[in-house]
Motif scaffolding. Structure first.
Motif, PDB file in Angstrom:
ATOM      1  N   UNK A   1       0.648  -0.914  -0.052  1.00  0.00           N
ATOM      2  CA  UNK A   1      -0.041  -0.228  -0.377  1.00  0.00           C
ATOM      3  C   UNK A   1       0.864   0.914  -0.095  1.00  0.00           C
ATOM      4  N   UNK A   2       2.096   1.161   1.062  1.00  0.00           N
ATOM      5  CA  UNK A   2       2.728   2.690   1.166  1.00  0.00           C
ATOM      6  C   UNK A   2       3.120   2.068  -0.858  1.00  0.00           C
ATOM      7  N   UNK A   3       4.079   1.534  -0.915  1.00  0.00           N
ATOM      8  CA  UNK A   3       4.628   1.515  -2.434  1.00  0.00           C
ATOM      9  C   UNK A   3       3.437   2.308  -3.708  1.00  0.00           C
ATOM     10  N   UNK A   4       2.733   1.855  -3.656  1.00  0.00           N
ATOM     11  CA  UNK A   4       1.452   1.920  -4.508  1.00  0.00           C
ATOM     12  C   UNK A   4       0.280   3.983  -4.355  1.00  0.00           C
ATOM     13  N   UNK A   5       0.522   3.303  -2.627  1.00  0.00           N
ATOM     14  CA  UNK A   5       0.024   5.635  -2.679  1.00  0.00           C
ATOM     15  C   UNK A   5       0.922   6.240  -2.848  1.00  0.00           C
ATOM     16  N   UNK A   6       2.539   5.533  -2.559  1.00  0.00           N
ATOM     17  CA  UNK A   6       3.989   6.624  -2.794  1.00  0.00           C
ATOM     18  C   UNK A   6       3.437   7.541  -4.533  1.00  0.00           C
ATOM     19  N   UNK A   7       3.193   6.513  -5.031  1.00  0.00           N
ATOM     20  CA  UNK A   7       2.958   6.247  -6.535  1.00  0.00           C
ATOM     21  C   UNK A   7       2.531   7.586  -6.579  1.00  0.00           C
ATOM     22  N   UNK A   8       1.336   7.090  -6.615  1.00  0.00           N
ATOM     23  CA  UNK A   8      -0.411   7.696  -7.021  1.00  0.00           C
ATOM     24  C   UNK A   8       0.683   9.268  -6.342  1.00  0.00           C
ATOM     25  N   UNK A   9       0.078   9.356  -5.153  1.00  0.00           N
ATOM     26  CA  UNK A   9       0.873  11.395  -4.770  1.00  0.00           C
ATOM     27  C   UNK A   9       1.488  11.433  -5.244  1.00  0.00           C
ATOM     28  N   UNK A  10       2.722  11.484  -4.818  1.00  0.00           N
ATOM     29  CA  UNK A  10       4.059  11.730  -6.093  1.00  0.00           C
ATOM     30  C   UNK A  10       3.744  12.146  -7.125  1.00  0.00           C
ATOM     31  N   UNK A  11       2.614  11.326  -8.702  1.00  0.00           N
ATOM     32  CA  UNK A  11       3.047  11.581  -9.817  1.00  0.00           C
ATOM     33  C   UNK A  11       1.586  12.300  -9.149  1.00  0.00           C
ATOM     34  N   UNK A  12       0.477  12.310  -9.236  1.00  0.00           N
ATOM     35  CA  UNK A  12      -0.492  13.560  -8.749  1.00  0.00           C
ATOM     36  C   UNK A  12      -0.206  14.650  -8.816  1.00  0.00           C
ATOM     37  N   UNK A  13       0.311  15.274  -7.266  1.00  0.00           N
ATOM     38  CA  UNK A  13       1.204  15.913  -6.831  1.00  0.00           C
ATOM     39  C   UNK A  13       2.189  16.628  -8.100  1.00  0.00           C
ATOM     40  N   UNK A  14       2.949  15.979  -8.434  1.00  0.00           N
ATOM     41  CA  UNK A  14       3.720  16.809  -9.750  1.00  0.00           C
ATOM     42  C   UNK A  14       3.237  17.421 -11.381  1.00  0.00           C
ATOM     43  N   UNK A  15       1.676  16.498 -11.351  1.00  0.00           N
ATOM     44  CA  UNK A  15       1.297  16.634 -12.695  1.00  0.00           C
ATOM     45  C   UNK A  15       0.407  18.516 -11.898  1.00  0.00           C
ATOM     46  N   UNK A  16      -0.343  18.509 -10.994  1.00  0.00           N
ATOM     47  CA  UNK A  16      -0.535  19.499  -9.748  1.00  0.00           C
ATOM     48  C   UNK A  16       0.238  20.478 -10.351  1.00  0.00           C
ATOM     49  N   UNK A  17       1.313  20.215  -9.898  1.00  0.00           N
ATOM     50  CA  UNK A  17       2.671  21.198  -9.814  1.00  0.00           C
ATOM     51  C   UNK A  17       3.132  21.895 -10.708  1.00  0.00           C
ATOM     52  N   UNK A  18       3.378  20.951 -12.262  1.00  0.00           N
ATOM     53  CA  UNK A  18       3.941  21.713 -13.015  1.00  0.00           C
ATOM     54  C   UNK A  18       2.837  22.000 -14.017  1.00  0.00           C
ATOM     55  N   UNK A  19       1.659  22.071 -14.260  1.00  0.00           N
ATOM     56  CA  UNK A  19       0.562  22.650 -14.074  1.00  0.00           C
ATOM     57  C   UNK A  19       0.500  24.080 -13.581  1.00  0.00           C
ATOM     58  N   UNK A  20       0.726  23.965 -13.003  1.00  0.00           N
ATOM     59  CA  UNK A  20       0.136  25.939 -12.125  1.00  0.00           C
ATOM     60  C   UNK A  20       1.735  25.971 -12.320  1.00  0.00           C
ATOM     61  N   UNK A  21       2.742  25.820 -12.573  1.00  0.00           N
ATOM     62  CA  UNK A  21       3.704  26.658 -12.828  1.00  0.00           C
ATOM     63  C   UNK A  21       3.551  27.120 -14.133  1.00  0.00           C
ATOM     64  N   UNK A  22       3.244  25.933 -14.903  1.00  0.00           N
ATOM     65  CA  UNK A  22       3.319  26.520 -16.895  1.00  0.00           C
ATOM     66  C   UNK A  22       1.875  27.093 -17.065  1.00  0.00           C
ATOM     67  N   UNK A  23       0.906  27.325 -16.275  1.00  0.00           N
ATOM     68  CA  UNK A  23       0.157  27.749 -16.860  1.00  0.00           C
ATOM     69  C   UNK A  23       0.147  29.311 -17.233  1.00  0.00           C
ATOM     70  N   UNK A  24       1.601  29.857 -17.035  1.00  0.00           N
ATOM     71  CA  UNK A  24       1.566  31.029 -17.068  1.00  0.00           C
ATOM     72  C   UNK A  24       2.937  31.644 -18.411  1.00  0.00           C
ATOM     73  N   UNK A  25       3.450  30.146 -18.489  1.00  0.00           N
ATOM     74  CA  UNK A  25       4.049  29.902 -19.338  1.00  0.00           C
ATOM     75  C   UNK A  25       3.677  30.433 -21.342  1.00  0.00           C
ATOM     76  N   UNK A  26       4.352  30.629 -22.618  1.00  0.00           N
ATOM     77  CA  UNK A  26       3.726  31.373 -23.116  1.00  0.00           C
ATOM     78  C   UNK A  26       2.806  30.993 -24.443  1.00  0.00           C
ATOM     79  N   UNK A  27       2.027  31.417 -24.317  1.00  0.00           N
ATOM     80  CA  UNK A  27       0.672  30.944 -24.728  1.00  0.00           C
ATOM     81  C   UNK A  27       1.315  30.408 -26.722  1.00  0.00           C
TER      82      UNK A  27
END
Lengths: 111, 381
Positions: free
Chosen positions: B37-63
């Motif tokens: 459960x630890x491994x599955x949840x770690x992968x899930x939490x990590x990739x989801x957070x990274x995906x969100x982070x990339x989305x938020x940081x790059x939402x103001x990248x050039x059009x």
């Protein structure tokens, strides 16, 4: 008096469940605490016109996957094995393969 | 109600005492279960957070970014392109960008050299550079230091570090070196009027696709990259990464599934004897099933909760140190960053369903089969 096993189990689950709920509280706290850092990265990305995260800095097509050209990942030979571990974990951006596919289908003369 | 609760408590007492009789085996099961459960949840939490982070940081990248391709590869934008693009209706602002890569033999790492846009409020004086925090840390640079780079033509250029970019923005600026336009052109021997690519901003966001189409017609050798494509690329990268890690983990998950299934569905002779005795002393089939249900539920719920809490701490409080070697790959410069916790309730619920329910159900079926047979036959095996 000897404590019943069921009472011990209930106490254990109450603690673990509380900790589980606490992770959501902690997530909200960390979100607020780290919002400034996230905003700062966003501002820097907007000001400099950055397009990629600097997570994989080993090659240009992993450093800037969104800017990579159609052949960058296979620059030595079309069937060459990937040089970099992250390259083997990361596919070429979907938009590139899609564009390539379209061009292919538009070809009228046989290859 | 009170009687029902008392009955369940008695069943739990009995179940726990029964589990305690095979302490090592059951603790081993709980440990492996929690780890999965630890491994599955770690992968899930990590990739989801990274995906969100990339989305938020790059939402103001050039059009829109316009690249020029020659023989399928990037090429410099020659003079005259900016003027041609300016004629397209709807383009609000157009600017040529200057950026490129530099391999530093000292650190054996690649840097991204970049010239800030004039309106970025980050202008760097000639002879000076601003560097990313990761690079500054690795090279031991502080503002005021001087650093030399040998250009691709063999000439040595010295720069004074005017500032270090904020630590908090390391995720996007780890390897950045900001320098003035004059220095950039001299360092890479880039003739005036040439750029690496062009950044466009569009007056009406709904027009972005139309403008990209017009660009492709006007400049057939250009490749427009839209912001939505940048965001989609990151979405797919992390989806893929999550998928790959799960595929790598699937061997371990399958091994656990077989182990758990064998443990839960196959009854040992001792367990069969126990059921036989319980039935012989007057337990009903329903009671035996409830007792085993509690066994499955307690073990799987404990594993889920402990595994999830450990995964949360690992990803958001200990910077996902287990995944760092995988992400780092061969990169020398790896940013220090703390992910913003973004927990998707639906994902947590899915993980719960896939980890807790199968085990709880797997324990009940064989018990039901054993519990409905004659106690005498069960005890004799």
């Amino acid at each position: 008096m000897l404590v019943r096993l069921s009472h011990r189990a209930i106490a254990f689950f109450a603690i673990v469940l509380a900790l589980f709920c606490l992770t959501f509280v902690d997530a909200a706290y960390l979100r607020a605490a780290r919002a400034a850092a996230l905003a700062e990265s966003g501002v820097l990305a907007a000001r400099l016109g950055l397009t990629d995260l600097s997570l994989f800095t080993e090659a240009r097509y992993t450093r800037h996957p969104t800017q990579a050209d159609l052949h960058s990942a296979f620059q030595d030979h079309p069937m060459a094995f990937e040089h970099f571990p992250s390259g083997s974990l990361m596919p070429p951006p979907r938009m590139l393969t899609k564009e390539y596919e379209n061009l292919d289908r538009k070809t009228k003369s046989p290859d | 109600m009170k009687t029902w609760i008392e009955k369940q408590k008695a069943l739990i007492d009995f179940t726990l005492a029964s589990l305690a009789r095979r302490k090592i085996k059951n603790l081993g099961l709980l440990l492996v279960y929690t780890l999965i459960v630890f491994l599955l949840a770690s992968v899930m939490l990590f990739t989801h957070a990274l995906r969100k982070e990339a989305g938020k940081v790059l939402e103001n990248s050039p059009e829109v970014i316009v690249q020029r391709l020659v023989a399928g590869r990037h090429d410099l934008i020659p003079p005259g392109y900016l003027e041609k693009i300016g004629r397209i209706r709807g383009v609000q602002k157009k600017e040529g960008r200057l950026w490129g890569y530099y391999y530093d033999g000292v650190l054996k790492a690649n840097y991204t050299f970049m010239v800030p846009q004039p309106d970025a409020l980050m202008a760097v004086e000639s002879g000076k550079i601003a560097v990313g925090a990761t690079m500054a840390r690795m090279r031991g640079l502080v503002p005021g230091n001087t650093i030399s780079f040998r250009s691709y033509s063999g000439k040595l250029f010295s720069f004074e570090v005017s500032s270090v970019l904020p630590n908090k923005s390391e995720l996007v600026s780890a390897d950045l070196v900001l320098l003035s336009e004059a220095d950039f052109r001299a360092f890479f021997e880039l003739p005036p009027g040439y750029y690496n690519d062009i950044v466009l901003s569009v007056a009406n966001p709904l027009e972005v696709r139309n403008i990209a189409t017009k660009l492709s017609t006007l400049l057939p050798d250009s490749r427009p990259i839209l912001r939505e494509e940048v965001l989609r690329t990151y979405e797919s990268i992390f989806n893929w990464r999550e998928g790959i890690v799960l595929v790598l983990l699937s061997g371990a998950i399958l091994a656990f599934a077989i182990f758990a299934w064998e443990k839960a569905s196959g009854l040992s002779a001792e367990e069969k004897r126990e059921i036989g005795i319980l039935k012989a002393i007057g337990w009903e089939t329903g009671d035996v099933i409830k007792m085993k249900f509690w066994e499955g539920a307690l073990v799987s719920l404990a594993a889920f909760l402990l595994g999830y809490i450990a995964a949360y701490l690992h990803v958001f409080r200990f910077s996902s140190w287990l995944f760092e070697p995988v992400l780092k790959g061969w990169a020398v410069l790896y940013p220090r960053f703390e992910l913003t916790p973004e927990v998707d309730g639906f994902q947590v619920a899915t993980l719960f369903l896939f980890t807790v329910f199968p085990y709880a159900v797997a324990t009940i079926v064989p018990i039901w089969r054993a519990a409905i047979t004659d106690p005498d036959a069960v005890m004799r095996g």
